[in-house]
Write a protein that holds these residues in place. Structure first.
Motif, mmCIF file in Angstrom:
data_model
loop_
_atom_site.group_PDB
_atom_site.id
_atom_site.type_symbol
_atom_site.label_atom_id
_atom_site.label_comp_id
_atom_site.label_asym_id
_atom_site.label_seq_id
_atom_site.Cartn_x
_atom_site.Cartn_y
_atom_site.Cartn_z
ATOM 1 N N ASP A 1 0.850 -1.190 0.000
ATOM 2 C CA ASP A 1 0.000 0.000 0.000
ATOM 3 C C ASP A 1 0.888 1.244 0.000
ATOM 4 O OD1 ASP A 1 -2.026 1.815 0.311
ATOM 5 O OD2 ASP A 1 -2.978 0.777 1.986
ATOM 6 N N PHE A 2 1.077 1.850 -1.175
ATOM 7 C CA PHE A 2 1.809 3.113 -1.291
ATOM 8 C C PHE A 2 0.760 4.221 -1.465
ATOM 9 C CE2 PHE A 2 5.432 0.748 -3.719
ATOM 10 C CZ PHE A 2 5.780 0.087 -2.557
ATOM 11 N N ASN A 3 0.538 5.009 -0.412
ATOM 12 C CA ASN A 3 -0.507 6.021 -0.483
ATOM 13 C C ASN A 3 -0.141 7.212 0.405
ATOM 14 O OD1 ASN A 3 -2.889 7.366 -0.921
ATOM 15 N ND2 ASN A 3 -4.136 6.010 0.351
ATOM 16 N N PRO A 4 0.399 8.279 -0.221
ATOM 17 C CA PRO A 4 0.489 8.483 -1.661
ATOM 18 C C PRO A 4 1.892 8.221 -2.207
ATOM 19 C CG PRO A 4 0.774 10.559 -0.572
ATOM 20 C CD PRO A 4 0.603 9.547 0.515
ATOM 21 N N VAL A 5 1.933 8.168 -3.547
ATOM 22 C CA VAL A 5 3.183 8.292 -4.297
ATOM 23 C C VAL A 5 3.121 9.663 -4.975
ATOM 24 C CG1 VAL A 5 4.593 7.403 -6.188
ATOM 25 C CG2 VAL A 5 3.320 5.810 -4.720
ATOM 26 N N ILE A 6 4.081 10.525 -4.652
ATOM 27 C CA ILE A 6 4.123 11.851 -5.273
ATOM 28 C C ILE A 6 4.889 11.743 -6.592
ATOM 29 C CG2 ILE A 6 4.770 14.263 -5.032
ATOM 30 C CD1 ILE A 6 2.681 13.411 -3.046
ATOM 31 N N VAL A 7 4.181 11.966 -7.683
ATOM 32 C CA VAL A 7 4.811 11.930 -9.013
ATOM 33 C C VAL A 7 5.093 13.376 -9.409
ATOM 34 C CG1 VAL A 7 4.655 11.061 -11.361
ATOM 35 C CG2 VAL A 7 3.399 9.911 -9.524
ATOM 36 N N HIS A 8 6.366 13.708 -9.577
ATOM 37 C CA HIS A 8 6.756 15.079 -9.902
ATOM 38 C C HIS A 8 7.453 15.108 -11.250
ATOM 39 C CE1 HIS A 8 10.871 14.021 -8.596
ATOM 40 N NE2 HIS A 8 10.285 13.393 -7.583
ATOM 41 N N PRO A 9 7.849 16.260 -11.748
ATOM 42 C CA PRO A 9 8.382 16.332 -13.114
ATOM 43 C C PRO A 9 9.622 15.489 -13.362
ATOM 44 C CG PRO A 9 7.699 18.506 -12.399
ATOM 45 C CD PRO A 9 7.583 17.615 -11.199
ATOM 46 N N THR A 10 10.394 15.178 -12.343
ATOM 47 C CA THR A 10 11.645 14.424 -12.575
ATOM 48 C C THR A 10 11.653 13.046 -11.940
ATOM 49 O OG1 THR A 10 12.671 15.456 -10.623
ATOM 50 C CG2 THR A 10 12.967 16.561 -12.769
ATOM 51 N N GLY A 11 10.572 12.608 -11.335
ATOM 52 C CA GLY A 11 10.593 11.285 -10.712
ATOM 53 C C GLY A 11 9.335 11.005 -9.914
ATOM 54 N N ALA A 12 9.423 10.022 -9.033
ATOM 55 C CA ALA A 12 8.300 9.638 -8.178
ATOM 56 C C ALA A 12 8.842 9.251 -6.811
ATOM 57 C CB ALA A 12 7.529 8.474 -8.797
ATOM 58 N N VAL A 13 8.186 9.704 -5.757
ATOM 59 C CA VAL A 13 8.625 9.441 -4.385
ATOM 60 C C VAL A 13 7.490 8.758 -3.626
ATOM 61 C CG1 VAL A 13 9.429 10.442 -2.222
ATOM 62 C CG2 VAL A 13 10.157 11.439 -4.399
ATOM 63 N N ILE A 14 7.802 7.653 -2.974
ATOM 64 C CA ILE A 14 6.826 6.953 -2.148
ATOM 65 C C ILE A 14 6.816 7.627 -0.782
ATOM 66 C CG2 ILE A 14 6.183 4.752 -1.107
ATOM 67 C CD1 ILE A 14 7.853 3.423 -3.387
ATOM 68 N N VAL A 15 5.720 8.302 -0.466
ATOM 69 C CA VAL A 15 5.645 9.077 0.771
ATOM 70 C C VAL A 15 5.225 8.214 1.945
ATOM 71 C CG1 VAL A 15 4.449 10.986 1.900
ATOM 72 C CG2 VAL A 15 5.221 11.221 -0.470
ATOM 73 N N ASP A 16 4.267 7.325 1.728
ATOM 74 C CA ASP A 16 3.798 6.460 2.808
ATOM 75 C C ASP A 16 3.684 5.043 2.263
ATOM 76 O OD1 ASP A 16 2.934 5.595 5.229
ATOM 77 O OD2 ASP A 16 0.967 6.561 5.169
ATOM 78 N N ALA A 17 4.356 4.100 2.895
ATOM 79 C CA ALA A 17 4.380 2.721 2.409
ATOM 80 C C ALA A 17 4.036 1.771 3.542
ATOM 81 C CB ALA A 17 5.751 2.377 1.826
ATOM 82 N N ARG A 18 3.116 0.859 3.267
ATOM 83 C CA ARG A 18 2.768 -0.199 4.210
ATOM 84 C C ARG A 18 2.805 -1.522 3.466
ATOM 85 N NH1 ARG A 18 -2.390 -0.141 5.477
ATOM 86 N NH2 ARG A 18 -2.183 -0.959 7.594
ATOM 87 N N ILE A 19 3.395 -2.540 4.090
ATOM 88 C CA ILE A 19 3.503 -3.860 3.471
ATOM 89 C C ILE A 19 3.159 -4.910 4.516
ATOM 90 C CG2 ILE A 19 5.038 -5.551 2.388
ATOM 91 C CD1 ILE A 19 6.635 -3.254 1.225
ATOM 92 N N ARG A 20 2.287 -5.822 4.136
ATOM 93 C CA ARG A 20 1.921 -6.931 5.024
ATOM 94 C C ARG A 20 2.427 -8.236 4.436
ATOM 95 N NH1 ARG A 20 -2.312 -10.576 5.597
ATOM 96 N NH2 ARG A 20 -3.416 -9.709 3.794
ATOM 97 N N VAL A 21 3.002 -9.071 5.263
ATOM 98 C CA VAL A 21 3.498 -10.370 4.824
ATOM 99 C C VAL A 21 2.798 -11.463 5.629
ATOM 100 C CG1 VAL A 21 5.739 -9.511 4.069
ATOM 101 C CG2 VAL A 21 5.460 -10.284 6.427
#
Length: 800
Positions: free
Chosen positions: A775-795
């Motif tokens: 769960d990447f929410n949000p991913v900030i997509v900007h003119p030169t790339g993309a940054v994962i701001v909040d990431a949650r992963i369940r295993v």
């Protein structure tokens, strides 16, 4: 290196198959390279390595050859192993659908389940031997019986077991000693009945696997094969169905029997039927591959509620669908249906914000990507099955309609357009040709509307001319009964026309107000699918065209990503599983470590235990930062007031942390720690993630982020593995895509960077099946790339 294969099974490719399975297990465990040491005179082993399809690095040593090879399969090797799996499935299913001998074990008196199986076997004309085992040895209806399968002097290839569940294990053990190769367990009382039954099923599987037996069931209705060479009815179906070209699997035995009875009424035939019941061993994966190779089958039809091995099924379906259509009616689509199928077959997965994005989307996208034709109802299933089994596939979506009434013409045209079909304007020379053969009051557009009194001659002439025109790919013939016109004569003319078409195109018939219409359109030469209404014909043809369009699209492989570290990723996941005693949401540090293994870029952040440490972290990062609190069970941090943005300096961050902590205390929460994160550049907020779909495995989603995901459900989903074209199509199919592309003069952002995030997260979950939610929410997509701001992963652990 040595592989031990029993003498009787050597030379059948089992050594290569074992090597492939070993490599697959090693790759899953993080082992990247094998080194095989082979004696120089062991030519068979060297040949096996050469034929395995693995790329080899060889070096010679005194008396030995050392071969290094990667455990990850090349595309060529994977294809090789998939072919071998298909051959193994063919051999396994053949034991059930073409056995030389069958033993029926249980109470075998008339009107019992076992007695019904015996009667059906014998009355179907089964050419092999039928042995009866009833535990007492008393004859049954004049036929000799045995007390145990072990008493049968001849070999027994398949056994049908109908004894109570508590006795099945012992009977299966005797079958193992006898050398039986295939078990059909009709008996219920296994996993469908609760924990005790699930344990019985586990023990049954243990017996069959130890003996090398394959199993259909338990809790099933049996198997049948209409081939004249087999003529097998080892099921509770009273009679063999009509012989046809459809292989049919049903997870619900009673529904399967009802489907076959209805098929008989509408003239649809089958090549074979298997009721898989609890789906414990022989499953859709095996049967789809069997029917792919069966020359008597040209359509695979499935009633499904769940998949035991969804990843394999999706992969197999994609491959088989390139040559053989797969038609599915899916149970459990609604909430109530899902609860019912859950109680029957398995558990639902936990919710996440990605599920909010995808829950409103139809499963159609998943089935379409796998090349599976999905229908909503059993009626629609039959309509489409008639088209696919009895007619050639359309080469395109261009359709002509010919009819004797204007109303059905309008309805048919509208329905065709609604299902992705196109009615082209007729060429001038074709219009002239039709006009020469028709009354002047006819309309020679498309649809071609003849006069109400059009009879056999008019239908024959119009069909012949339309079918010979290369501007169409399919033809729908509609007839509405009229006074003074013999429907039987029109039907005969349509059949005659179909048997002498200038070229092979699919032809569908609509006979309105004629319950016996399907019977009128079948004879020894032709079988024309026939429908009551134009909309039904258009829907069936639309399904066929969508399948053809999928098959014509290139099958794009997932791109190679050289900068991945799957071994280290597996270690990170394993550490989480060890710490959490069964899985759960990963810690922030573990998430960052896992993402870095796959080249994914979370925003730079620091975890701080106290407000003061948060201030120090802000000073260390420099510039503007975001502050987030970590608390047990806290998922939507913004809604809980646990997020502050655009903070700058140690003092401002420390004070904000104190305020957040005080606020959380007032609502019964406790801030265990804080994340201080560098603010991402301005851009467009997007949602990216993965859920483990209980039907097809990992599903990658992309959509609008934040509250927009709940309000608009603007998301696109695809199955893994994910190709570059998949990622690009997903993003460009979003309603909100213009926001990424410079809507109303805004600066466009890097769509390529977002595509890369999708591809990499797809590779992550494809390689590590323990990842249940991303769960990447949000991913900030900007003119030169993309940054994962909040990431949650369940295993979670993968069931074995």
């Amino acid at each position: 290196m040595g592989l031990a294969i029993a003498d009787a099974y050597q030379g059948r490719g089992l050594g290569i198959l074992l090597l492939g399975r070993l490599a697959e297990a090693a790759a899953h465990a993080g082992i990247q390279v094998f080194t095989a040491v082979v004696k120089a005179d062991n030519h068979r082993m060297l040949d096996l390595l050469r034929d395995s399809g693995f790329p080899l690095w060889l070096r010679s040593e005194p008396g030995e050859v050392h071969a290094d090879f990667p455990t990850a399969l090349s595309p060529e090797a994977r294809e090789n192993f998939e072919r071998r799996d298909a051959l193994a499935a063919l051999a396994a299913v053949n034991r059930f659908l073409a056995p030389h001998s069958v033993a029926v074990i249980g109470e075998l008196e008339p009107d019992t389940t076992g007695g019904t199986i015996v009667h059906n076997l014998i009355s179907s004309g089964f050419a092999g031997q039928v042995h009866l085992v009833n535990g007492t040895g008393r004859p049954v209806s004049g036929r000799p019986a045995h007390t145990s399968v072990l008493e049968i002097p001849e070999p027994v290839e398949m056994a049908v077991i109908t004894v109570p569940a508590a006795s099945v294990i012992d009977v299966a053990g005797e079958c193992a000693l006898k050398g039986v190769r295939a078990l059909v367990v009709i008996s219920g009382g296994f996993a469908e009945s609760g924990p005790e039954g699930a344990e019985l099923q586990r023990r049954l599987l243990e017996v069959t696997r130890r003996a090398g037996m394959r199993l259909v069931g338990p809790n099933c209705m049996g198997v049948l094969n209409t081939s004249p060479q087999a003529s097998l009815n080892a099921s509770l179906m009273p009679d063999l169905p009509l012989r046809g070209k459809i292989g049919f699997l049903s997870q619900s035995g009673s529904l399967g029997l009802a489907v076959i009875e209805h098929a008989r009424a509408v003239g649809v035939g089958f090549s074979g039927f298997v009721s898989v019941g609890n789906n414990a061993d022989i499953s859709g994966n095996d049967l789809v591959q069997y029917w792919e190779a069966d020359v008597a089958t040209n359509l695979i039809m499935l009633y499904l509620e769940s998949f035991r091995d969804p990843r394999t099924f999706a992969r197999v379906a994609r491959r088989v669908g390139r040559s053989t259509p797969i038609l599915v009616v899916k149970g459990g689509r609604s909430a109530a249906g899902a609860r019912a199928s859950t109680a029957h077959t398995g558990a639902l997965v936990r919710p996440s914000s990605i599920r909010l994005a995808t829950s409103g989307l139809s499963e159609d996208a998943l089935f379409q990507q796998a090349g599976i034709i999905q229908t909503r109802t059993l009626e629609e299933l039959f309509e489409t099955a008639q088209m696919l089994s009895d007619q050639p596939l359309p080469a395109g979506n261009r359709v002509a309609i010919v009819t004797n009434a204007g109303g059905p013409a309008v309805l048919g045209a509208d329905a065709c357009e609604a299902h992705g079909l196109h009615l082209p304007e007729l060429a001038e020379e074709l219009r002239v040709s039709l006009a020469a053969a028709m009354p002047r009051t006819s309309a020679f557009a498309n649809p071609v509307v003849m006069t109400p009194t059009a009879g056999p001659l008019e239908y024959h002439e119009s069909i012949a001319r339309l079918a010979s025109w290369p501007g169409i790919d399919a033809l729908i013939v509609i007839h509405t009964p009229q006074v003074g016109v013999s429907t039987q004569d029109v039907a005969a003319a349509v059949r005659q026309s179909a048997s002498s078409l200038a070229r092979q195109i699919p032809m569908l018939a609509v006979f309105t107000s004629m319950p016996d219409g399907p019977g009128l359109m079948r004879d020894e030469r032709v079988r024309i699918p026939t429908y009551a209404f134009p909309e039904d014909a258009a829907r069936a043809l639309g399904h066929a065209w969508q399948y053809v369009a999928w098959r014509q699209a290139p099958d794009e492989p997932a791109p190679e990503l050289p900068d991945l570290d799957a071994g280290r990723a597996a270690a990170v996941i394993a550490a989480t599983l060890g710490q959490s005693q069964g899985g759960g949401w990963m810690s922030s540090a573990a998430v960052s470590a896992l993402l870095s293994c796959y080249g994914l870029a979370p925003a730079e952040s620091v975890v701080a235990a106290t407000p003061h440490e948060a201030g120090d972290a802000a000073k260390k990062l420099g510039g503007k930062v975001a502050l987030k609190a970590l608390a047990p069970g806290l998922i939507r941090k913004s809604d809980a007031g646990a997020v502050r943005l655009d903070l700058e300096g140690a003092h401002e961050v420390e004070e904000a942390a104190k305020e957040i902590g005080t606020h959380l205390e007032t609502v019964g929460q406790h801030a265990q720690a804080f994340i201080v994160q560098r603010m991402a550049p301005p851009g467009v907020e997007m949602l990216v993630g993965v859920v483990q779909d209980r039907h097809f495995g990992p599903v990658v989603a992309v959509g609008a982020a934040g509250r927009a995901v709940e309000l608009f459900r603007d998301a696109q989903i695809r199955l893994t593995p994910l190709g570059r074209n998949d990622a690009a199509t997903m993003i460009r199919s979003l309603t909100t895509y213009p926001l990424l592309d410079g809507y109303r003069g805004a600066t466009p952002v890097s769509v390529a960077a977002l595509e890369d995030v999708l591809i990499r997260v797809g590779a992550l979950v494809e390689a590590h099946s323990e990842v249940a939610d991303v769960d990447f929410n949000p991913v900030i997509v900007h003119p030169t790339g993309a940054v994962i701001v909040d990431a949650r992963i369940r295993v979670e652990p993968v069931p074995r």
